[in-house]
Design a protein around this motif. Sequence first.
Motif, short mmCIF file in Angstrom:
data_model
loop_
_atom_site.label_atom_id
_atom_site.label_comp_id
_atom_site.label_asym_id
_atom_site.label_seq_id
_atom_site.Cartn_x
_atom_site.Cartn_y
_atom_site.Cartn_z
N PHE A 20 4.42 -0.66 8.39
CA PHE A 20 4.74 0.57 7.69
C PHE A 20 6.25 0.79 7.61
O PHE A 20 7.00 0.44 8.53
CB PHE A 20 4.11 1.78 8.39
N GLY A 21 6.67 1.39 6.51
CA GLY A 21 8.03 1.86 6.40
C GLY A 21 8.16 3.22 7.07
O GLY A 21 7.16 3.80 7.51
N TYR A 81 0.84 -1.19 0.00
CA TYR A 81 0.00 0.00 0.00
C TYR A 81 0.88 1.25 0.00
O TYR A 81 1.94 1.27 0.62
CB TYR A 81 -0.87 0.05 1.26
N PHE A 89 -5.00 5.52 15.31
CA PHE A 89 -5.86 5.26 14.16
C PHE A 89 -6.56 3.92 14.32
O PHE A 89 -5.95 2.94 14.76
CB PHE A 89 -5.03 5.18 12.87
N TYR A 145 0.45 5.39 0.95
CA TYR A 145 -0.37 6.42 1.56
C TYR A 145 0.37 7.75 1.51
O TYR A 145 1.59 7.80 1.48
CB TYR A 145 -0.65 6.09 3.05
N HIS A 150 6.08 6.50 12.20
CA HIS A 150 5.12 5.89 11.30
C HIS A 150 4.14 5.04 12.12
O HIS A 150 4.44 4.67 13.25
CB HIS A 150 5.84 5.02 10.26
N PRO A 151 2.98 4.76 11.57
CA PRO A 151 1.99 3.97 12.33
C PRO A 151 2.52 2.58 12.66
O PRO A 151 3.17 1.93 11.85
CB PRO A 151 0.80 3.90 11.37
N GLN A 175 0.59 11.37 3.70
CA GLN A 175 0.21 11.98 4.97
C GLN A 175 0.74 13.41 5.01
O GLN A 175 1.96 13.63 5.10
CB GLN A 175 0.74 11.19 6.17
N PHE A 182 -5.15 7.21 1.45
CA PHE A 182 -4.88 6.04 0.61
C PHE A 182 -4.58 6.49 -0.82
O PHE A 182 -5.28 7.32 -1.38
CB PHE A 182 -6.07 5.09 0.63
N ALA A 210 -9.61 8.84 10.52
CA ALA A 210 -8.80 10.07 10.47
C ALA A 210 -7.85 10.20 11.66
O ALA A 210 -6.94 11.03 11.64
CB ALA A 210 -9.70 11.29 10.39
N GLY A 229 0.23 16.84 10.11
CA GLY A 229 -0.86 16.89 11.06
C GLY A 229 -2.16 16.25 10.60
O GLY A 229 -3.19 16.38 11.27
N GLN A 230 -2.10 15.56 9.46
CA GLN A 230 -3.31 14.96 8.91
C GLN A 230 -3.27 13.44 9.01
O GLN A 230 -2.29 12.85 9.45
CB GLN A 230 -3.47 15.37 7.44
N GLY A 231 -4.36 12.80 8.58
CA GLY A 231 -4.45 11.36 8.60
C GLY A 231 -3.80 10.72 7.39
O GLY A 231 -3.07 11.36 6.64
N LEU A 232 -4.05 9.44 7.23
CA LEU A 232 -3.47 8.67 6.13
C LEU A 232 -4.40 8.72 4.93
O LEU A 232 -5.55 8.29 5.00
CB LEU A 232 -3.27 7.21 6.57
N LEU A 257 4.06 7.23 2.77
CA LEU A 257 4.26 6.01 3.54
C LEU A 257 3.90 4.79 2.71
O LEU A 257 2.89 4.78 2.00
CB LEU A 257 3.40 6.03 4.80
N GLN A 316 -5.67 12.54 17.76
CA GLN A 316 -4.36 13.04 18.19
C GLN A 316 -4.41 13.30 19.69
O GLN A 316 -5.24 14.07 20.16
CB GLN A 316 -4.01 14.32 17.43
#
Lengths: 115, 110
Positions: free
Chosen positions: A106-107, A33, B88, A35, B42-43, A37, A45, B102, A40-43, A91, B105
């Motif tokens: 995740f890398g 996958y 998440f 992504y 990273h997550p 980012q 896709f 989303a 300050g934001q989400g992932l 990512l 935080q």
Amino acid sequence: GAGVSQSPSNKVTEKGKDVELRCDPISGHTALYWYRQRLGQGLEFLIYFQGNSAPDKSGLPSDRFSAERTGESVSTLTIQRTQQEDSAVYLCASSLRGSGTREQYFGPGTRLTVT
Amino acid sequence: GQQVMQIPQYQHVQEGEDFTTYCNSSTTLSNIQWYKQRPGGHPVFLIQLVKSGEVKKQKRLTFQFGEAKKNSSLHITATQTTDVGTYFCAQTDSWGKFQFGAGTQVVVTP
């Protein structure tokens, strides 16, 4: 064992140039996958590769973005004619695919800055 | 497709306090996963829930999957500064594609 690796870790490019980001997934992981980012934001896709199936490109934001994967190994994400809004961390993640659900690994990401 | 909504978006917590973050869906989920992303990192996978009503604990973290499998929660007790980050939730569809919420935080004040 080795995790997901990405290169470069940081990339600064001028607006209008093309960039290529690389991802090496964990060996044996059939799913990969990408992504995006933003700070300050989400992932967000971008694209999903699963084995030899056609990739799910539904998240690619424009035709400037493309990605390829060689078999079940390395993947490259290419951004053509970069724009400042492309600045973000990209990512890559990989996972097993089989019976049941497998977690994503995740890398460390590639931080892209477009000046 | 299915979407998972996370609330709250931001959580400011005093060190030592408890808090809960939620992940909700309008449709039944086959599974739910939780990830933590530290600032600048990273997550990282935390846990997966599959069964209706399932509860799993990891030290001060308690994860729950709702009876109807439409929501999940993460409860952290006695928050520490090491809990700082974004949490998440994610679910996979029948094609194996992950869909992330989303994120919440979390900021911890000493």
